[in-house]
Design a protein around this motif. Structure first.
Motif, mmCIF file in Angstrom:
data_model
loop_
_atom_site.group_PDB
_atom_site.id
_atom_site.type_symbol
_atom_site.label_atom_id
_atom_site.label_comp_id
_atom_site.label_asym_id
_atom_site.label_seq_id
_atom_site.Cartn_x
_atom_site.Cartn_y
_atom_site.Cartn_z
ATOM 1 N N VAL A 1 5.431 -1.798 -6.307
ATOM 2 C CA VAL A 1 5.399 -0.462 -6.925
ATOM 3 C C VAL A 1 5.090 -0.557 -8.427
ATOM 4 O O VAL A 1 4.358 0.262 -8.969
ATOM 5 C CB VAL A 1 6.703 0.325 -6.674
ATOM 6 N N PHE A 2 5.590 -1.606 -9.102
ATOM 7 C CA PHE A 2 5.298 -1.753 -10.534
ATOM 8 C C PHE A 2 3.818 -2.036 -10.777
ATOM 9 O O PHE A 2 3.186 -1.405 -11.620
ATOM 10 C CB PHE A 2 6.149 -2.876 -11.150
ATOM 11 N N THR B 1 10.381 3.965 -11.261
ATOM 12 C CA THR B 1 8.967 4.183 -10.951
ATOM 13 C C THR B 1 8.751 5.520 -10.266
ATOM 14 O O THR B 1 7.619 5.873 -9.946
ATOM 15 C CB THR B 1 8.449 3.072 -10.020
ATOM 16 N N THR B 2 9.838 6.269 -10.020
ATOM 17 C CA THR B 2 9.856 7.557 -9.299
ATOM 18 C C THR B 2 9.473 7.398 -7.831
ATOM 19 O O THR B 2 9.081 8.363 -7.191
ATOM 20 C CB THR B 2 8.971 8.660 -9.948
ATOM 21 N N LEU B 3 9.568 6.159 -7.324
ATOM 22 C CA LEU B 3 9.278 5.919 -5.919
ATOM 23 C C LEU B 3 10.311 6.639 -5.050
ATOM 24 O O LEU B 3 9.971 7.475 -4.216
ATOM 25 C CB LEU B 3 9.311 4.405 -5.670
ATOM 26 N N PHE C 1 3.959 2.631 -20.324
ATOM 27 C CA PHE C 1 2.612 2.482 -19.769
ATOM 28 C C PHE C 1 1.585 3.185 -20.654
ATOM 29 O O PHE C 1 0.509 2.668 -20.913
ATOM 30 C CB PHE C 1 2.551 3.042 -18.342
ATOM 31 N N MET D 1 1.819 1.065 -9.928
ATOM 32 C CA MET D 1 1.887 2.073 -10.987
ATOM 33 C C MET D 1 0.887 1.755 -12.095
ATOM 34 O O MET D 1 0.197 2.636 -12.596
ATOM 35 C CB MET D 1 3.290 2.054 -11.574
ATOM 36 N N ALA D 2 0.834 0.472 -12.461
ATOM 37 C CA ALA D 2 -0.102 0.051 -13.501
ATOM 38 C C ALA D 2 -1.533 0.265 -13.020
ATOM 39 O O ALA D 2 -2.375 0.775 -13.764
ATOM 40 C CB ALA D 2 0.125 -1.413 -13.853
ATOM 41 N N THR E 1 3.846 5.886 -5.568
ATOM 42 C CA THR E 1 5.250 6.257 -5.846
ATOM 43 C C THR E 1 5.696 7.497 -5.082
ATOM 44 O O THR E 1 6.637 8.176 -5.499
ATOM 45 C CB THR E 1 5.566 6.439 -7.353
ATOM 46 N N VAL E 2 4.992 7.825 -3.973
ATOM 47 C CA VAL E 2 5.454 8.933 -3.135
ATOM 48 C C VAL E 2 6.801 8.541 -2.524
ATOM 49 O O VAL E 2 7.775 9.283 -2.628
ATOM 50 C CB VAL E 2 4.421 9.279 -2.037
ATOM 51 N N CYS F 1 14.524 -0.119 -9.531
ATOM 52 C CA CYS F 1 13.056 -0.142 -9.517
ATOM 53 C C CYS F 1 12.510 1.081 -8.786
ATOM 54 O O CYS F 1 11.558 1.717 -9.222
ATOM 55 C CB CYS F 1 12.548 -1.403 -8.822
ATOM 56 N N THR G 1 3.872 3.474 -1.282
ATOM 57 C CA THR G 1 4.607 2.788 -2.342
ATOM 58 C C THR G 1 3.837 2.796 -3.668
ATOM 59 O O THR G 1 4.379 3.134 -4.710
ATOM 60 C CB THR G 1 4.915 1.339 -1.916
ATOM 61 N N LEU H 1 -3.352 2.953 -15.123
ATOM 62 C CA LEU H 1 -4.255 2.414 -16.139
ATOM 63 C C LEU H 1 -5.677 2.236 -15.632
ATOM 64 O O LEU H 1 -6.621 2.344 -16.404
ATOM 65 C CB LEU H 1 -3.739 1.052 -16.641
ATOM 66 N N ALA I 1 -1.594 1.440 -22.700
ATOM 67 C CA ALA I 1 -2.988 1.886 -22.654
ATOM 68 C C ALA I 1 -3.493 2.170 -24.067
ATOM 69 O O ALA I 1 -4.617 1.822 -24.432
ATOM 70 C CB ALA I 1 -3.105 3.135 -21.779
ATOM 71 N N ALA J 1 8.627 -5.003 -2.414
ATOM 72 C CA ALA J 1 8.367 -3.577 -2.664
ATOM 73 C C ALA J 1 8.491 -3.261 -4.154
ATOM 74 O O ALA J 1 7.701 -2.495 -4.715
ATOM 75 C CB ALA J 1 9.310 -2.716 -1.845
ATOM 76 N N CYS J 2 9.513 -3.859 -4.825
ATOM 77 C CA CYS J 2 9.703 -3.646 -6.261
ATOM 78 C C CYS J 2 8.475 -4.110 -7.040
ATOM 79 O O CYS J 2 7.956 -3.398 -7.910
ATOM 80 C CB CYS J 2 10.928 -4.417 -6.770
ATOM 81 N N TYR K 1 12.615 5.816 -2.431
ATOM 82 C CA TYR K 1 12.679 5.765 -0.968
ATOM 83 C C TYR K 1 13.894 6.557 -0.478
ATOM 84 O O TYR K 1 13.831 7.282 0.495
ATOM 85 C CB TYR K 1 12.827 4.323 -0.482
#
Lengths: 352, 352
Positions: B135-136, A227-229, A260, B139-140, B114-115, A223, B111, B144, A264, B131-132, A231
């Motif tokens: 982040v999802f 998501t390009t997170l 995503f 992201m949405a 996504t940094v 995950c 989070t 969006l 949209a 956290a999972c 950590y």
């Protein structure tokens, strides 16, 4: 015109079958009539005639194919260049190291996708600036170019998905391509989301068995990656893990982003359909007739009606119409209000 | 119709001034003529008449305003809920800690964007799964919903930017809004990129003076953050730094993403303009006339020509036209090939 006739009948058959499409629903409600005036038949036939000149200078398919190859070349050049850079500055990168070449390409992929675990970080001013440049250009490459390449692949595979989904229902190729055409974003989303799910599962299994993470940690790392997170407390630290990561990170992050994007698009598609339904089913008033009557002859022709409704649906705007109208006036040399062969000949003789 | 006339003259004035727009260029090349036939005047007047019914069920501005408030509420609820969750599980999060509440909201922002620096990481199965999920959904939310809110702000500020850019050139409000309309993506990009640059600089200065990083490290941390790379070797570790980071990370990451989106939009806009130019300037052939003649009366009316050219530009497709044509045939009760008051009355009396 035998070809066109059979095509028209195929189209109307397709309309009766495509129960998923709201607009087609509207069409079906139209009462069946026998053939009426000659003028109307002519209208119907002309509707399915394709513009033969269109393909001469616009071929989106060929263009997409060309783009796709260019994109692959760019990606190869970008990854190759990056790998070389970070291979040369490898002593200025600190962290968990495996194979020199593999680490460099792994670092490139982790950086360009903006995952950025931090298991390998630049440790000199030069390497830091290189990484900054690399992530910005990588973002542009992924966002502007790779997403288009992914779109190209998905669009190509879409018809296969729909064929599989409707396998039992005995649809013809025309009906299937119509189904794809009217629900483009929906099937693209289903396809991208399915591939994404497969990538999620394969990533979790890989991390569990090869990188020896327990299942929650493996899922957490997946995950955090897709998501390009990133950590970075869990990442790929073995040689085989990093080799897998290079391909898996690139495909899974792009796949999620595309999912995503299609979601949209799907939302927009549904809204447009709902809008079209409102515009097409609402009662016509005298004010509408007046507004639709562009040439002021107090009747609304079929084409005037089409322009009026398309404008109402938001597909075109007043500016679009004005611009083409201007060209029309220029071409209508004899000011008859219509374009004829005579207008073309006149304009040819006046401009040698 | 005095109002419409003055508006029309304003529009043609705008055309002469807007030297940045290729399509307007095309219009300017049209030779000036005196008023000709009544029919043509009527065409011109009708072109600027706005549909009064349009606003009854479609008001994009009001809708956008409503959306914007909803988005802010969602963002507040999302950040509030997340902060509460991670405040309750704060003992299950390890890393550099400052103030409990601040750390929780900072962790949420790092989070959701996504940094994912990794300076604070979940340290239990529960915190990892939270956290999972976070982040999802984040992201949405960012992809969006927040991007639409950002778009709304940028669109509102766009006209001010253009007003500033063309300050010396004495443009009227009509001309300015026309300039904005035809180069929407270009000015949106300029605006977003400028704000982004300001955020980059302010972030670098802040990190240098408050977090005591040298300039290269500060710039490296800024780049690593705005691109959502977040290696995590440099991050915000002071109380005041994290308070700043909450707002700065959220705005700068969205701002960069929007800049890229507008750049893509700008590219598409330019391509569409180039396509329109090709379609509108290319020589018309007899084959074109035949294809454009939808009703088969061997002449091409203004509206037929408009439909043909808009289809060629790719703004509408055959399916759009077919659907509306179908509705037209249903409404044309007396099968005259035109819609009149009589058709409306007839359909009203037949459906009680």
């Amino acid at each position: 015109m035998g070809g066109d006739e059979s095509r028209e009948s195929l189209l109307s058959e397709a309309r009766d079958h495509s129960h998923l499409n709201e607009i087609s629903d509207l069409q079906r409600r139209r009462p069946r009539r026998g053939k009426s005036s000659d003028k109307e038949n002519n209208l119907k036939e002309k509707n399915v005639v394709q513009n033969p000149l269109h393909s001469q200078y616009i071929d989106p398919k060929q263009e997409a194919e060309f783009h796709f190859k260019t994109v692959l070349l760019w990606l190869a050049a970008y990854l190759g260049g990056g790998t070389l850079c970070f291979l040369l500055t490898s002593h200025q990168i600190k962290g968990i190291k495996t194979n020199g070449f593999l680490d460099a390409i792994y670092f490139c992929v982790v950086t360009m996708t903006t995952v950025g675990y931090g298991d390998l970080v630049p440790d000199s001013q030069l390497a830091k600036l290189l990484a900054c440049i690399y992530v910005f250009t990588g973002m542009a490459l992924v966002g502007l170019i790779l997403s288009k390449a992914a779109d190209y692949i998905v669009e190509k595979q879409e018809i296969f998905l729909v064929r599989t989904l409707f396998k039992g229902e005995n649809f013809g190729p025309e009906e299937l391509s119509k189904e794809v055409e009217t629900n483009k974003a929906k099937y693209k989303f289903i396809l991208a989301a399915s591939v994404f799910l497969v990538l999620m599962i394969s990533g979790t299994i890989f991390l569990h068995y090869i990188e020896n993470l327990d299942f929650v940690d493996a899922l957490y790392c997946v995950c955090s990656t897709v998501t390009t997170l990133g950590y970075g407390d869990k990442s790929f630290s073995t040689t085989i893990g990093r080799a897998f990561a290079v391909f898996w990170i690139l495909s899974s992050t792009i796949c999620l982003a595309q999912s995503f994007a299609y979601l949209a698009e799907f939302y927009t598609e549904e809204r447009q359909k709902a809008m079209a339904k409102i515009v097409l089913t609402r009662k016509l008033s005298l004010l509408d007739l007046e507004a639709a009557d562009l040439d002021g002859d107090h009747v609304v022709s079929a084409t005037e009606f089409v322009l009026y409704k398309l404008k109402e649906m938001g597909k075109i705007n007043q500016e679009d119409i004005l611009v083409v109208m201007d060209i029309f006036r220029k071409l209508d040399v004899d000011k008859s209000g219509t374009l004829t062969e005579a207008d073309l000949k006149y304009s040819e003789s006046s401009k040698p």
